[in-house]
Design a protein around this motif. Structure first.
Motif, PDB file in Angstrom:
ATOM      1  N   LEU A  68       0.913  -1.349   0.020  1.00  0.00           N
ATOM      2  CA  LEU A  68      -0.148   0.019  -0.098  1.00  0.00           C
ATOM      3  C   LEU A  68       0.971   1.239   0.123  1.00  0.00           C
ATOM      4  O   LEU A  68       0.058   2.371  -0.157  1.00  0.00           O
ATOM      5  N   GLU A  69       2.313   1.215  -0.091  1.00  0.00           N
ATOM      6  CA  GLU A  69       2.969   2.214   0.105  1.00  0.00           C
ATOM      7  C   GLU A  69       3.994   2.401  -1.159  1.00  0.00           C
ATOM      8  O   GLU A  69       4.686   3.371  -1.085  1.00  0.00           O
ATOM      9  N   ARG A  70       4.156   1.266  -1.847  1.00  0.00           N
ATOM     10  CA  ARG A  70       5.187   1.394  -3.022  1.00  0.00           C
ATOM     11  C   ARG A  70       4.293   1.279  -4.246  1.00  0.00           C
ATOM     12  O   ARG A  70       3.456   0.385  -4.183  1.00  0.00           O
ATOM     13  N   GLY A  71       5.035   1.687  -5.427  1.00  0.00           N
ATOM     14  CA  GLY A  71       4.577   1.321  -6.701  1.00  0.00           C
ATOM     15  C   GLY A  71       3.383   2.029  -6.950  1.00  0.00           C
ATOM     16  O   GLY A  71       2.237   1.187  -7.828  1.00  0.00           O
ATOM     17  N   LEU A  72       2.830   3.002  -6.779  1.00  0.00           N
ATOM     18  CA  LEU A  72       1.566   3.509  -6.435  1.00  0.00           C
ATOM     19  C   LEU A  72       1.261   4.588  -7.599  1.00  0.00           C
ATOM     20  O   LEU A  72       2.156   5.170  -8.362  1.00  0.00           O
ATOM     21  N   THR A  73      -0.023   4.589  -8.171  1.00  0.00           N
ATOM     22  CA  THR A  73      -0.494   5.339  -9.307  1.00  0.00           C
ATOM     23  C   THR A  73      -1.556   6.358  -8.732  1.00  0.00           C
ATOM     24  O   THR A  73      -2.438   6.000  -7.918  1.00  0.00           O
ATOM     25  N   PRO A  74      -1.456   7.810  -9.038  1.00  0.00           N
ATOM     26  CA  PRO A  74      -2.612   8.491  -8.689  1.00  0.00           C
ATOM     27  C   PRO A  74      -3.987   7.999  -9.146  1.00  0.00           C
ATOM     28  O   PRO A  74      -4.046   7.623 -10.280  1.00  0.00           O
ATOM     29  N   ALA A  75      -4.699   7.711  -8.283  1.00  0.00           N
ATOM     30  CA  ALA A  75      -6.179   7.468  -8.515  1.00  0.00           C
ATOM     31  C   ALA A  75      -6.830   7.774  -9.572  1.00  0.00           C
ATOM     32  O   ALA A  75      -7.407   6.885 -10.480  1.00  0.00           O
ATOM     33  N   VAL A  76      -6.973   8.784 -10.169  1.00  0.00           N
ATOM     34  CA  VAL A  76      -7.572   9.225 -11.253  1.00  0.00           C
ATOM     35  C   VAL A  76      -7.039   8.954 -12.552  1.00  0.00           C
ATOM     36  O   VAL A  76      -7.563   8.752 -13.516  1.00  0.00           O
ATOM     37  N   LEU A  77      -5.825   8.449 -12.542  1.00  0.00           N
ATOM     38  CA  LEU A  77      -4.985   8.006 -13.655  1.00  0.00           C
ATOM     39  C   LEU A  77      -4.662   6.276 -13.664  1.00  0.00           C
ATOM     40  O   LEU A  77      -4.783   5.681 -14.634  1.00  0.00           O
ATOM     41  N   SER A  78      -5.215   5.728 -12.513  1.00  0.00           N
ATOM     42  CA  SER A  78      -5.044   4.488 -12.257  1.00  0.00           C
ATOM     43  C   SER A  78      -6.405   3.618 -12.629  1.00  0.00           C
ATOM     44  O   SER A  78      -6.502   2.449 -13.533  1.00  0.00           O
ATOM     45  N   TYR A  79      -7.640   4.418 -12.457  1.00  0.00           N
ATOM     46  CA  TYR A  79      -8.909   3.674 -12.959  1.00  0.00           C
ATOM     47  C   TYR A  79      -8.964   3.695 -14.638  1.00  0.00           C
ATOM     48  O   TYR A  79      -8.717   4.832 -14.943  1.00  0.00           O
TER      49      TYR A  79
END
Length: 250
Positions: A68-79
């Motif tokens: 939950l803390e690494r390799g993350l994508t901004p939510a609006v660009l992930s969906y």
């Protein structure tokens, strides 16, 4: 004004975003849900997700190795659903991006409430999933009034609802008399009644977010000027709790 939308089932990972993603406000609760799903067997998880064997295996693996803390994508660009494709945030101006960061909130069965640039990892957990958590029978009970409280925490009590019923239900139950909860409906007039078609409604919701961001809409009255995808505002069918936009049937 806060604008609420639903998440999408299909998600991607893009770790090349120039800025560091934000931290979801309910990250601790997401960690609890992650551990709850991890304790399920594959067959139990599939029953919660109500999906094919292939998707169940994919998402089961995702939860087992989830960080939950690494390799993350901004939510609006992930969906990646239709709503997000028609919103097209990747081509927003700086002003439009600032607008959605201030006004747009994504409701999520897993993350609770997300700002557009909060960092997320791919997951599958719909709000209506029958998942008992910490003595609560399902996710609606688990989240309780916390999503509503987060939306109104800054004293803002106008909520524009562009979410599906599955997600808006998690907020509506907790509304107070001082709140203005305005639901937007996109449909066609059939037999004197407004009928919403899922695919078109998702597309129109994304188009409306883009319209609001590009025009910096602060007053819901300006939504009457929305005309994308052939929809137009119908005052006679609208009231203080809903704005109705109709499209002529093909």
């Amino acid at each position: 004004m806060k604008i609420i939308i639903s998440p999408a089932k299909k998600m991607n990972q893009d770790t090349d975003f120039p800025a560091s993603p934000g931290t979801p406000v309910f990250l601790e609760q997401a960690a609890v849900l992650m551990e709850t799903v991890r304790r399920l067997s594959l067959s139990e998880a599939k029953a919660v997700w109500k999906c094919s064997d292939k998707l169940a295996e994919l998402n089961y693996r995702r939860f087992q190795r989830m960080d939950l803390e690494r390799g993350l994508t901004p939510a609006v660009l992930s969906y990646e659903g239709l709503q997000y494709q028609h919103m097209a945030p990747a081509v927003f101006s700086e002003e439009a991006l600032d607008y959605i960061e201030a006004h747009l909130r994504i409701l999520s069965g897993f993350y609770g409430v997300l700002k557009p640039f909060d960092g997320v990892t791919p997951y599958r957990l719909e709000m209506q999933a029958a998942l008992p958590v910490q003595g609560k029978k399902d996710l609606y009970e688990f989240w309780g009034g916390s999503l509503y409280q987060e939306l109104t925490r800054d004293g803002e009590h106008t909520i524009l609802n562009l979410a599906s019923k599955e997600y808006s239900r998690a907020v509506e139950k907790y509304l107070t008399p001082e709140d203005r909860f305005l639901t937007v409906e996109f449909g066609e007039l059939t037999g004197g009644k407004v009928k919403q078609k899922g695919t078109l409604a998702k597309m129109a919701r994304g188009e409306m977010v883009r319209f609001m961001a590009e025009n910096q809409v602060e007053d819901t009255e300006k939504l009457r000027d929305f005309h994308e995808l052939g929809f137009s505002f119908r005052e006679a069918l609208s009231d203080e709790r809903r704005l109705v936009f109709l499209r002529e049937p093909e």
